[in-house]
Write a protein that holds these residues in place. Structure first.
Motif, short mmCIF file in Angstrom:
data_model
loop_
_atom_site.label_atom_id
_atom_site.label_comp_id
_atom_site.label_asym_id
_atom_site.label_seq_id
_atom_site.Cartn_x
_atom_site.Cartn_y
_atom_site.Cartn_z
N ALA A 144 0.80 -1.28 0.08
CA ALA A 144 0.00 0.16 -0.01
C ALA A 144 0.95 1.32 -0.06
CB ALA A 144 -0.80 0.06 1.34
N GLU A 145 2.09 1.28 0.73
CA GLU A 145 2.92 2.35 0.84
C GLU A 145 3.60 2.63 -0.56
OE1 GLU A 145 6.79 3.81 3.17
OE2 GLU A 145 6.14 1.87 3.37
N LEU A 146 3.80 1.50 -1.15
CA LEU A 146 4.45 1.48 -2.53
C LEU A 146 3.31 2.14 -3.71
CD1 LEU A 146 7.24 0.96 -4.25
CD2 LEU A 146 5.98 -1.32 -4.86
N ARG A 147 2.36 1.74 -3.44
CA ARG A 147 0.89 2.37 -4.46
C ARG A 147 0.79 3.64 -4.06
NH1 ARG A 147 -1.13 3.75 -8.52
NH2 ARG A 147 -3.35 3.37 -8.77
N ALA A 148 0.98 4.18 -2.70
CA ALA A 148 0.76 5.53 -2.56
C ALA A 148 1.90 6.45 -2.98
CB ALA A 148 0.69 5.52 -1.05
N GLU A 149 3.03 5.89 -3.01
CA GLU A 149 4.12 6.59 -3.64
C GLU A 149 3.93 6.76 -5.03
OE1 GLU A 149 7.67 4.36 -2.22
OE2 GLU A 149 7.74 5.59 -0.46
N ARG A 150 3.39 5.68 -5.76
CA ARG A 150 3.16 5.64 -7.21
C ARG A 150 1.96 7.00 -7.60
NH1 ARG A 150 2.48 0.64 -11.67
NH2 ARG A 150 2.17 2.20 -13.51
N VAL A 151 1.22 6.93 -6.84
CA VAL A 151 -0.12 7.64 -6.95
C VAL A 151 0.60 9.12 -6.99
CG1 VAL A 151 -2.03 8.75 -6.05
CG2 VAL A 151 -1.91 6.33 -6.25
N LEU A 152 1.45 9.56 -5.85
CA LEU A 152 2.00 10.76 -5.80
C LEU A 152 2.80 11.14 -6.92
CD1 LEU A 152 2.94 13.30 -4.33
CD2 LEU A 152 4.40 12.15 -2.95
N MET A 153 3.76 10.08 -7.42
CA MET A 153 4.61 10.24 -8.50
C MET A 153 3.68 10.63 -9.95
SD MET A 153 7.82 7.99 -7.99
CE MET A 153 9.02 8.77 -7.43
N GLU A 154 2.65 9.93 -10.06
CA GLU A 154 1.66 10.27 -11.14
C GLU A 154 1.25 11.63 -11.02
OE1 GLU A 154 -1.08 6.80 -10.84
OE2 GLU A 154 0.32 5.56 -11.99
N THR A 155 0.82 12.02 -9.82
CA THR A 155 0.50 13.37 -9.74
C THR A 155 1.41 14.50 -10.09
OG1 THR A 155 -1.14 12.46 -8.03
CG2 THR A 155 -0.73 15.14 -8.09
N LEU A 156 2.77 14.16 -9.50
CA LEU A 156 3.66 15.22 -9.65
C LEU A 156 3.98 15.11 -11.20
CD1 LEU A 156 6.23 14.31 -6.87
CD2 LEU A 156 4.81 16.35 -7.25
N GLU A 157 3.98 13.87 -12.07
CA GLU A 157 4.41 13.94 -13.49
C GLU A 157 3.37 14.82 -14.26
OE1 GLU A 157 4.77 10.76 -17.20
OE2 GLU A 157 4.39 9.92 -15.01
N GLY A 158 2.16 15.09 -13.59
CA GLY A 158 1.25 15.58 -14.48
C GLY A 158 1.64 17.24 -14.06
N LEU A 159 2.22 17.58 -13.16
CA LEU A 159 2.65 18.99 -12.71
C LEU A 159 3.54 19.43 -13.75
CD1 LEU A 159 2.26 19.03 -8.87
CD2 LEU A 159 0.48 19.94 -10.40
N ALA A 160 4.64 18.54 -14.01
CA ALA A 160 5.58 18.68 -14.83
C ALA A 160 5.30 19.43 -16.50
CB ALA A 160 6.64 17.86 -14.75
#
Length: 148
Positions: free
Chosen positions: A95-111
């Motif tokens: 679940a922690e790994l999935r939460a990190e992935r969700v954050l990274m997908e969000t950050l990727e969209g901001l770039a």
């Protein structure tokens, strides 16, 4: 290459896991945010500010609580069966790994797909400063070297 795929490759490089953990635990940095900054080659100030806001909110509400539970489950908790506890810990770790992935997908969209054109160390320094309490340059340099 997506940020997530890039990160998985980066974690396979010698020294990257240790450097990111040190930046997280010893210097209060968000490693997903730092890696995003390197991947985006130094996002502009507006993207950094949006990234900080997103990562800090996600950290406080999701990642840190999950991480705390995972770390708590590392040690025995009598009379709970060790096998059951360890199985739950693995579930929480996923679940922690999935939460990190969700954050990274969000950050990727901001770039916004734009490259800032900065090298790894400059990107890490800008991101660490934007985070609020910058990590020491030597700790950031360890990660920058491991990523190159």
């Amino acid at each position: 290459m997506s940020l997530w795929d890039w990160t998985l490759e980066a974690y396979g490089q010698v020294g990257v896991p240790e450097a990111t953990l040190a930046l997280q635990d010893a210097h209060g940095q968000n490693t997903s945010f730092l890696l995003w900054a390197v991947w985006a080659e130094g996002p502009d100030a507006q993207a950094l500010a949006q990234g900080v806001a997103a990562a800090k909110a996600w950290d406080a509400k999701v990642l840190v609580p999950i991480r705390d539970v995972r770390r708590t489950l590392k040690a025995a908790i009598p009379p709970v069966d060790d096998g059951a506890r360890e199985g739950l810990r693995e579930d929480v770790k996923a679940a922690e790994l999935r939460a990190e992935r969700v954050l990274m997908e969000t950050l990727e969209g901001l770039a916004g797909g734009a490259s800032g054109g900065r090298g790894a160390l400059a990107s890490l320094q800008a991101a660490s400063a934007a985070w609020g309490r910058p990590a020491p340059d030597d700790a950031l340099a360890v990660l920058a070297r491991a990523l190159s």
